[in-house]
Design a protein around this motif. Structure first.
Motif, PDB file in Angstrom:
ATOM      1  N   TRP A  50       0.537  13.795  -9.187  1.00 52.32           N
ATOM      2  CA  TRP A  50      -0.317  13.158  -8.239  1.00 52.32           C
ATOM      3  C   TRP A  50      -0.135  11.494  -8.467  1.00 52.32           C
ATOM      4  CZ3 TRP A  50      -4.200   9.894 -10.304  1.00 52.32           C
ATOM      5  CH2 TRP A  50      -4.518  10.623 -11.456  1.00 52.32           C
ATOM      6  N   LYS A  51      -0.490  10.784  -7.318  1.00 49.48           N
ATOM      7  CA  LYS A  51      -0.424   9.371  -7.289  1.00 49.48           C
ATOM      8  C   LYS A  51      -1.262   8.671  -6.582  1.00 49.48           C
ATOM      9  CE  LYS A  51       3.503   5.947  -7.218  1.00 49.48           C
ATOM     10  NZ  LYS A  51       4.866   5.787  -6.865  1.00 49.48           N
ATOM     11  N   ILE A  52      -1.735   7.761  -6.938  1.00 43.13           N
ATOM     12  CA  ILE A  52      -2.847   6.942  -6.244  1.00 43.13           C
ATOM     13  C   ILE A  52      -1.903   5.814  -5.426  1.00 43.13           C
ATOM     14  CG2 ILE A  52      -4.508   5.230  -6.257  1.00 43.13           C
ATOM     15  CD1 ILE A  52      -5.306   6.206  -9.232  1.00 43.13           C
ATOM     16  N   LEU A  53      -2.177   5.990  -4.180  1.00 40.13           N
ATOM     17  CA  LEU A  53      -1.333   5.099  -3.112  1.00 40.13           C
ATOM     18  C   LEU A  53      -2.047   3.759  -2.885  1.00 40.13           C
ATOM     19  CD1 LEU A  53      -0.923   7.895  -0.488  1.00 40.13           C
ATOM     20  CD2 LEU A  53       0.654   7.067  -1.980  1.00 40.13           C
ATOM     21  N   ASP A  54      -1.394   2.942  -2.376  1.00 36.71           N
ATOM     22  CA  ASP A  54      -1.817   1.775  -2.199  1.00 36.71           C
ATOM     23  C   ASP A  54      -3.058   1.379  -1.138  1.00 36.71           C
ATOM     24  OD1 ASP A  54      -0.119   0.556  -4.010  1.00 36.71           O
ATOM     25  OD2 ASP A  54       1.554   0.567  -2.646  1.00 36.71           O
ATOM     26  N   LYS A  55      -3.139   2.447  -0.295  1.00 37.92           N
ATOM     27  CA  LYS A  55      -4.389   2.114   0.626  1.00 37.92           C
ATOM     28  C   LYS A  55      -4.856   3.599   1.224  1.00 37.92           C
ATOM     29  CE  LYS A  55      -1.573   2.483   5.271  1.00 37.92           C
ATOM     30  NZ  LYS A  55      -2.533   2.496   6.140  1.00 37.92           N
ATOM     31  N   GLU A  56      -6.000   3.486   1.500  1.00 42.49           N
ATOM     32  CA  GLU A  56      -6.711   4.832   1.852  1.00 42.49           C
ATOM     33  C   GLU A  56      -6.246   5.089   3.132  1.00 42.49           C
ATOM     34  OE1 GLU A  56     -11.421   6.349   1.981  1.00 42.49           O
ATOM     35  OE2 GLU A  56     -10.989   4.167   1.883  1.00 42.49           O
ATOM     36  N   PHE A  57      -6.241   6.631   3.613  1.00 47.76           N
ATOM     37  CA  PHE A  57      -5.791   7.225   4.809  1.00 47.76           C
ATOM     38  C   PHE A  57      -6.875   6.894   5.781  1.00 47.76           C
ATOM     39  CE2 PHE A  57      -2.967  11.001   2.933  1.00 47.76           C
ATOM     40  CZ  PHE A  57      -2.322  10.037   2.533  1.00 47.76           C
ATOM     41  N   THR A  58      -6.246   6.367   6.964  1.00 45.50           N
ATOM     42  CA  THR A  58      -7.075   5.994   8.106  1.00 45.50           C
ATOM     43  C   THR A  58      -6.709   6.752   9.300  1.00 45.50           C
ATOM     44  OG1 THR A  58      -6.175   4.098   8.577  1.00 45.50           O
ATOM     45  CG2 THR A  58      -7.978   3.864   7.057  1.00 45.50           C
ATOM     46  N   ILE A  59      -7.631   6.680  10.354  1.00 43.80           N
ATOM     47  CA  ILE A  59      -7.035   7.048  11.805  1.00 43.80           C
ATOM     48  C   ILE A  59      -6.488   5.694  12.291  1.00 43.80           C
ATOM     49  CG2 ILE A  59      -7.907   7.426  13.970  1.00 43.80           C
ATOM     50  CD1 ILE A  59     -10.553   8.407  13.143  1.00 43.80           C
ATOM     51  N   GLN A  60      -6.917   4.591  12.173  1.00 44.22           N
ATOM     52  CA  GLN A  60      -6.106   3.446  12.528  1.00 44.22           C
ATOM     53  C   GLN A  60      -4.567   3.491  12.073  1.00 44.22           C
ATOM     54  OE1 GLN A  60      -9.149   3.261  10.954  1.00 44.22           O
ATOM     55  NE2 GLN A  60     -10.241   2.922  12.934  1.00 44.22           N
ATOM     56  N   GLY A  61      -4.294   3.774  10.735  1.00 48.58           N
ATOM     57  CA  GLY A  61      -3.244   3.707   9.939  1.00 48.58           C
ATOM     58  C   GLY A  61      -2.258   4.797  10.400  1.00 48.58           C
ATOM     59  N   GLY A  62      -2.774   5.697  11.185  1.00 53.16           N
ATOM     60  CA  GLY A  62      -2.066   6.875  11.737  1.00 53.16           C
ATOM     61  C   GLY A  62      -2.083   8.118  10.868  1.00 53.16           C
ATOM     62  N   GLU A  63      -2.443   8.000   9.546  1.00 52.28           N
ATOM     63  CA  GLU A  63      -2.476   9.562   8.592  1.00 52.28           C
ATOM     64  C   GLU A  63      -3.624  10.459   8.858  1.00 52.28           C
ATOM     65  OE1 GLU A  63      -1.712   5.352   6.325  1.00 52.28           O
ATOM     66  OE2 GLU A  63      -3.204   6.128   7.532  1.00 52.28           O
ATOM     67  N   LEU A  64      -4.493  10.000   9.839  1.00 59.64           N
ATOM     68  CA  LEU A  64      -5.886  10.709   9.900  1.00 59.64           C
ATOM     69  C   LEU A  64      -5.650  11.261  11.461  1.00 59.64           C
ATOM     70  CD1 LEU A  64      -8.515   9.848   7.466  1.00 59.64           C
ATOM     71  CD2 LEU A  64      -6.907  11.579   7.201  1.00 59.64           C
ATOM     72  N   SER A  65      -6.052  12.317  11.942  1.00 59.34           N
ATOM     73  CA  SER A  65      -6.423  12.548  13.375  1.00 59.34           C
ATOM     74  C   SER A  65      -7.727  12.068  13.496  1.00 59.34           C
ATOM     75  CB  SER A  65      -6.447  14.131  13.710  1.00 59.34           C
ATOM     76  OG  SER A  65      -7.488  14.771  12.955  1.00 59.34           O
ATOM     77  N   PRO A  66      -8.120  12.011  14.889  1.00 64.95           N
ATOM     78  CA  PRO A  66      -9.469  11.632  15.129  1.00 64.95           C
ATOM     79  C   PRO A  66     -10.574  12.627  14.553  1.00 64.95           C
ATOM     80  CG  PRO A  66      -8.128  11.493  17.186  1.00 64.95           C
ATOM     81  CD  PRO A  66      -7.403  12.153  16.177  1.00 64.95           C
ATOM     82  N   HIS A  67     -10.216  13.655  14.274  1.00 63.92           N
ATOM     83  CA  HIS A  67     -11.056  14.695  13.511  1.00 63.92           C
ATOM     84  C   HIS A  67     -11.143  14.753  11.994  1.00 63.92           C
ATOM     85  CE1 HIS A  67     -12.040  16.658  17.414  1.00 63.92           C
ATOM     86  NE2 HIS A  67     -10.685  16.682  17.524  1.00 63.92           N
ATOM     87  N   LEU A  68     -10.288  13.569  11.680  1.00 64.17           N
ATOM     88  CA  LEU A  68     -10.139  13.424  10.191  1.00 64.17           C
ATOM     89  C   LEU A  68      -9.127  14.160   9.424  1.00 64.17           C
ATOM     90  CD1 LEU A  68     -13.696  11.883   9.245  1.00 64.17           C
ATOM     91  CD2 LEU A  68     -11.426  10.758   9.978  1.00 64.17           C
ATOM     92  N   LYS A  69      -8.453  15.023  10.151  1.00 64.20           N
ATOM     93  CA  LYS A  69      -7.433  16.003   9.357  1.00 64.20           C
ATOM     94  C   LYS A  69      -6.128  15.241   9.173  1.00 64.20           C
ATOM     95  CE  LYS A  69      -9.041  20.041  11.385  1.00 64.20           C
ATOM     96  NZ  LYS A  69      -8.950  21.329  12.216  1.00 64.20           N
ATOM     97  N   ILE A  70      -5.466  15.225   7.851  1.00 65.66           N
ATOM     98  CA  ILE A  70      -4.380  14.570   7.419  1.00 65.66           C
ATOM     99  C   ILE A  70      -3.190  15.227   8.471  1.00 65.66           C
ATOM    100  CG2 ILE A  70      -2.784  14.246   5.692  1.00 65.66           C
ATOM    101  CD1 ILE A  70      -4.815  14.746   3.944  1.00 65.66           C
ATOM    102  N   LYS A  71      -2.494  14.139   9.224  1.00 62.50           N
ATOM    103  CA  LYS A  71      -1.268  14.489   9.797  1.00 62.50           C
ATOM    104  C   LYS A  71      -0.228  14.416   8.844  1.00 62.50           C
ATOM    105  CE  LYS A  71      -2.629  11.918  13.819  1.00 62.50           C
ATOM    106  NZ  LYS A  71      -2.495  10.694  14.750  1.00 62.50           N
ATOM    107  N   ARG A  72       0.318  15.538   8.460  1.00 58.70           N
ATOM    108  CA  ARG A  72       1.191  16.055   7.326  1.00 58.70           C
ATOM    109  C   ARG A  72       2.509  15.408   7.500  1.00 58.70           C
ATOM    110  NH1 ARG A  72      -0.787  19.908   3.402  1.00 58.70           N
ATOM    111  NH2 ARG A  72      -2.634  20.906   4.461  1.00 58.70           N
ATOM    112  N   LYS A  73       2.910  15.401   8.856  1.00 56.29           N
ATOM    113  CA  LYS A  73       4.453  14.925   9.116  1.00 56.29           C
ATOM    114  C   LYS A  73       4.326  13.396   9.043  1.00 56.29           C
ATOM    115  CE  LYS A  73       5.882  18.862  11.890  1.00 56.29           C
ATOM    116  NZ  LYS A  73       6.375  19.172  13.109  1.00 56.29           N
ATOM    117  N   VAL A  74       3.035  12.716   9.664  1.00 55.78           N
ATOM    118  CA  VAL A  74       3.198  11.322   9.562  1.00 55.78           C
ATOM    119  C   VAL A  74       3.126  11.152   8.050  1.00 55.78           C
ATOM    120  CG1 VAL A  74       1.671   9.376   9.993  1.00 55.78           C
ATOM    121  CG2 VAL A  74       1.894  11.135  11.848  1.00 55.78           C
ATOM    122  N   VAL A  75       2.234  11.590   7.314  1.00 57.50           N
ATOM    123  CA  VAL A  75       2.168  11.147   5.725  1.00 57.50           C
ATOM    124  C   VAL A  75       3.547  11.220   5.050  1.00 57.50           C
ATOM    125  CG1 VAL A  75       0.856  11.705   3.767  1.00 57.50           C
ATOM    126  CG2 VAL A  75      -0.422  11.554   5.753  1.00 57.50           C
ATOM    127  N   ALA A  76       4.148  12.512   5.516  1.00 58.35           N
ATOM    128  CA  ALA A  76       5.427  12.796   4.682  1.00 58.35           C
ATOM    129  C   ALA A  76       6.470  11.604   5.006  1.00 58.35           C
ATOM    130  CB  ALA A  76       5.989  14.138   5.053  1.00 58.35           C
TER     131      ALA A  76
END
Length: 92
Positions: A50-76
């Motif tokens: 595991w690794k601590i990333l430089d920023k938190e996942f957000t809807i605005q950043g595109g990493e989370l859906s409006p339902h706060l689920k991780i968008k795996r392809k986007v994060v990858a």
């Protein structure tokens, strides 16, 4: 997780960089990962690196859906270099 860590360690952690370097934060995360891994159905489903990333996942950043689920392809795609570095470290 970032918000929780900053609240828990607010007295001496104010930035993500400080959290990355903090032994207490890293130990806390490692303990929580051990708890999760102990409940895994098999070793294949455990967190190994595991690794601590430089920023938190957000809807605005595109990493989370409006339902706060991780968008795996986007994060990858966004964190491809970080993910690759974890696998390179594992092979060494």
């Amino acid at each position: 997780m970032q918000s929780f860590l900053f609240r828990k360690y607010a007295k001496f952690i104010t930035t993500i960089e400080e959290a990355k370097k903090s032994k207490e934060v890293n130990n806390f995360i490692a303990e929580k990962i051990q708890e999760v891994n102990s409940k895994a159905k098999s070793k294949e489903y455990t967190i190994k690196k595991w690794k601590i990333l430089d920023k938190e996942f957000t809807i605005q950043g595109g990493e989370l859906s409006p339902h706060l689920k991780i968008k795996r392809k986007v994060v990858a795609n966004l964190y491809k270099n970080e993910i690759d570095s974890i696998y390179k470290e594992a092979k060494m």
